[in-house]
Enzyme design. Structure first.
Site, short mmCIF file in Angstrom:
data_model
loop_
_atom_site.label_atom_id
_atom_site.label_comp_id
_atom_site.label_asym_id
_atom_site.label_seq_id
_atom_site.Cartn_x
_atom_site.Cartn_y
_atom_site.Cartn_z
N PHE A 123 0.96 -1.19 0.17
CA PHE A 123 -0.15 -0.02 0.03
C PHE A 123 0.72 1.22 -0.01
O PHE A 123 0.40 2.53 -0.37
CB PHE A 123 -0.92 -0.01 1.23
CG PHE A 123 -0.41 0.35 2.55
CD1 PHE A 123 -0.49 1.68 2.85
CD2 PHE A 123 0.15 -0.50 3.24
CE1 PHE A 123 0.14 2.15 4.22
CE2 PHE A 123 0.77 -0.05 4.42
CZ PHE A 123 0.60 1.38 4.93
N LYS A 124 2.05 1.15 0.47
CA LYS A 124 3.02 2.37 0.30
C LYS A 124 3.14 3.18 -0.91
O LYS A 124 3.50 4.10 -1.00
CB LYS A 124 4.24 2.09 1.02
CG LYS A 124 4.33 1.16 2.36
CD LYS A 124 3.92 2.21 3.52
CE LYS A 124 3.62 1.41 4.89
NZ LYS A 124 5.30 1.13 5.64
N ASP A 125 3.00 2.13 -2.07
CA ASP A 125 3.06 2.59 -3.11
C ASP A 125 2.12 3.77 -3.61
O ASP A 125 2.40 4.73 -4.30
CB ASP A 125 2.87 1.68 -4.43
CG ASP A 125 4.27 0.53 -4.42
OD1 ASP A 125 5.07 1.14 -4.28
OD2 ASP A 125 3.89 -0.50 -4.60
#
Length: 486
Positions: A123-125
Site C-alpha cells: 500500500f505504500k506505493d
C-alpha cells in the site's frame, strides 16, 4: 493553506515548504491550520471521477501553492493502470484501489480494498509514487538536490526506492532492521543497483532506525548542509496522499452520502490510519476507524486503556507481520494533538514524558496526565489485536471460504474487523500487501507458496547490495557525507 507544528514552536509553512523536510524545526509534525471540509455536493460529484481526478480534487485543498494545472498533471501521471498493474485476478486494475466483498457476518458486510497493485506490491506505493513525482517537480523548479533519509520496517523502503530510483537530484539512504524483514522484502530493496540508492541494515529493531532518522533530522546544521529530507510517514505529503483512498473506498461502497462505512487498518506507525482520521475530520461519513495491531500492541493498549507505553527494543517482538513490529508510533502525535484540542504546550509536555519516561497516561485515573481517553470514541477509534496463530487461522479461512489469498498484515486486519463489524455499516479492511511478500508464513498457513505477479518469480536470487551498521547516528551521518561530498 498553511501548516503548523504539533509542538507549536515553528513558523507556519506552505505545502511546498514542508514537502521536502519531514520533521518541523521544533521536533514536531506538520498539520494544516485547519482541516478543509468536503460538502455533500462535492461527494456526489466525486462518485464518477477516476482515481487520478479524485486525488487532484482532494490534494488541491491542501497543496494550495502548487498551480492547479501542475497538480492535475502530477496526479494524472501518477495514478495510471500502467503503474498499478499488479491487480489480483478478477480485480479491475483501472479502478486503482478496487473493492471486493469478502463475506457477510450476521448482517455485517466485510470488504477488502486492494491497495497493493503498485510496483512493490504494498500500500505504500499509493503515496510514494506521488511523492516521487512531487519531489522531482519541486526540485526541478528550485534547481536543487535532496538526500532522502528514511527508516523502514519492510514496505516503506522498497516503495520509496522504486519511486525515487533514477530521479534527477535525489539520493535515498534507507535504514532497515538487519535480518528482521521477510526475504522478499529484503530482496526488493537490496537488489536495486541504482547509483542513487543506498541501503543500510541497522543491527537493531525498526524503532532504532526511526530514532536515527529523528536524531539526524534534529541536527539542523547537518540537515541543512546535507539537504536532508524524508519519505517516512512523518512526511505530510505521504499522509495526505493516503487520505484519497479513504474517500475512494467510501464512494465505492455507498450509493448516497447518508450512508456510513467503517475502516479497519493494520497499524504500526499510525500513518495509514492517521490518514483515515484526517478524512473523517474533513467530513467523510466514517463511523469507526479500527486500528488492528499485532503482538506489538502499543496502540491497542492506548485505545483500550488511555495509557501510551512505548516498548524498548528488547521488548519489541519480531513477528510474522513484521511491517507492524513498531513500538513507538511516530504519527500518533498528530492524533494526540487533535485529541488535546491542539494544545501544543500540553503535547510538548506529554512527548517529553515519552522521551524521558517511556509514555504517558490519559486515562483520567489518579496521578494520570489527563482524562482525554474519554473522548477517543468521539473521533471514531476502536482497536484490536491479532497474534501469529490468529493470522494463520485467518489466512486459511479467507482462502478456503472467500477464495482470496491475503498477506499476514491484512489477516490481522480481517481478524479484528470481524470482531468490530456491526450490521448495516460496511467494514472496509485496507489491504497492506500482496501475500508474495510474506511467503514463509503463507506456506506455513496454506502448505504452498503464495501467488506471485509476473516479474517477481526469482527476486530473492538477485545480487544484493547493502551496508550493515550498528545503532549509531554518527556512522549514518558519516556515510551520507561521504557519498554527497558535502
Amino acid at each position: 493553506m498553511k501548516y503548523l507544528s504539533t509542538r507549536g514552536q515553528a513558523a507556519p509553512q506552505s505545502f511546498s515548504e514542508i514537502l521536502l523536510g519531514g520533521l518541523a524545526p521544533d521536533g514536531g509534525l506538520y498539520l494544516p491550520e485547519h482541516y478543509p471540509q468536503v460538502s455533500g455536493a462535492e461527494l456526489d460529484a466525486w462518485r464518477t471521477l477516476s482515481y487520478a481526478e479524485l486525488a487532484f480534487e482532494i490534494l488541491r485543498k491542501f497543496a494550495t501553492d502548487i498551480p492547479e494545472q501542475d497538480l492535475r498533471a502530477l496526479t494524472a501521471m501518477t495514478y495510471t493502470p500502467a503503474v498499478y498493474c499488479n491487480a489480483r485476478p478478477g480485480d479491475d486494475a483501472t479502478q486503482i484501489t478496487p473493492l471486493r466483498k469478502l463475506e457477510s457476518l450476521g448482517g455485517a458486510t466485510i470488504l477488502l480494498q486492494s491497495l497493493s497493485n503498485g510496483p512493490t506490491l504494498a500500500f505504500k506505493d499509493m503515496a510514494m509514487q506521488l511523492l516521487g513525482n512531487l519531489f522531482e517537480y519541486i526540485l526541478t523548479k528550485q534547481h536543487a538536490e535532496l538526500n532522502i533519509l528514511g527508516a523502514t520496517s519492510g514496505d516503506t523502503g522498497s516503495a520509496a526506492e522504486y519511486a525515487m530510483r533514477g530521479k534527477k537530484g535525489i539520493r535515498v539512504f534507507m535504514l532497515s532492521p538487519h535480518n528482521k524483514m521477510s526475504a522478499f522484502q529484503r530482496a526488493q530493496m537490496f537488489s536495486l543497483q541504482d547509483q542513487n540508492i543506498f541501503n543500510i541494515a541497522v543491527e537493531g529493531v525498526f524503532d532504532d532506525c526511526q530514532d536515527i532518522v529523528k536524531a539526524v533530522s534534529n541536527d539542523h546544521a547537518f540537515k541543512a548542509r546535507q539537504k536532508i529530507g524524508t519519505v517516512n510517514s512523518i512526511n505530510w505529503a505521504r499522509v495526505v496522499a493516503q487520505v484519497v483512498y479513504y474517500f475512494r473506498g467510501y464512494l465505492a461502497a455507498t450509493t448516497s452520502n447518508d450512508q456510513k462505512v467503517s475502516f479497519t487498518v493494520p497499524s504500526g506507525n499510525f500513518g495509514n490510519i492517521c490518514a483515515g482520521h484526517i478524512a473523517r475530520m474533513m467530513g467523510l461519513p466514517i463511523d469507526r476507524l479500527v486500528a488492528a495491531t499485532n503482538e506489538n500492541d502499543v496502540l491497542d493498549e492506548f485505545f483500550r486503556t488511555g495509557v501510551y507505553r512505548v516498548r524498548k527494543s528488547a521488548e519489541t517482538w519480531h513477528t510474522s507481520s513484521p511491517s507492524m513490529d513498531i513500538s513507538k508510533a511516530s504519527n500518533f502525535e498528530r492524533f494526540i494533538f487533535d485529541l488535546l484540542d491542539r494544545d501544543a504546550t500540553r503535547l510538548r509536555a506529554l512527548f517529553r514524558k515519552v522521551e524521558h519516561e517511556g509514555g504517558f497516561d490519559l486515562s483520567g485515573r489518579a496521578g494520570s496526565d489527563g482524562d482525554e481517553h474519554r473522548k477517543v470514541g468521539d473521533f471514531g477509534f476502536l482497536s484490536g489485536k491479532s497474534v501469529h496463530q490468529d493470522r494463520l487461522a485467518t489466512i486459511r479461512d479467507v482462502h478456503a471460504n472467500c477464495g482470496v489469498m491475503i498477506d499476514t498484515h491484512t489477516a490481522d486486519g480481517v481478524k479484528v474487523a470481524r470482531e468490530c463489524a456491526v450490521p448495516g455499516v460496511p467494514m472496509i479492511v485496507l489491504e497492506t500487501a500482496l501475500p508474495a511478500k510474506f511467503n514463509e508464513t503463507i506456506r506455513e498457513a496454506l502448505g504452498h507458496d503464495a501467488d506471485r505477479p509476473a516479474g517477481f518469480e526469482n527476486i530473492e536470487s538477485l545480487p544484493q547490495r547493502f551496508t550493515v551498521m550498528p545503532v549509531d547516528a554518527a556512522q549514518v551521518k558519516q556515510m551520507i557525507a561521504e557519498h554527497t561530498g558535502l
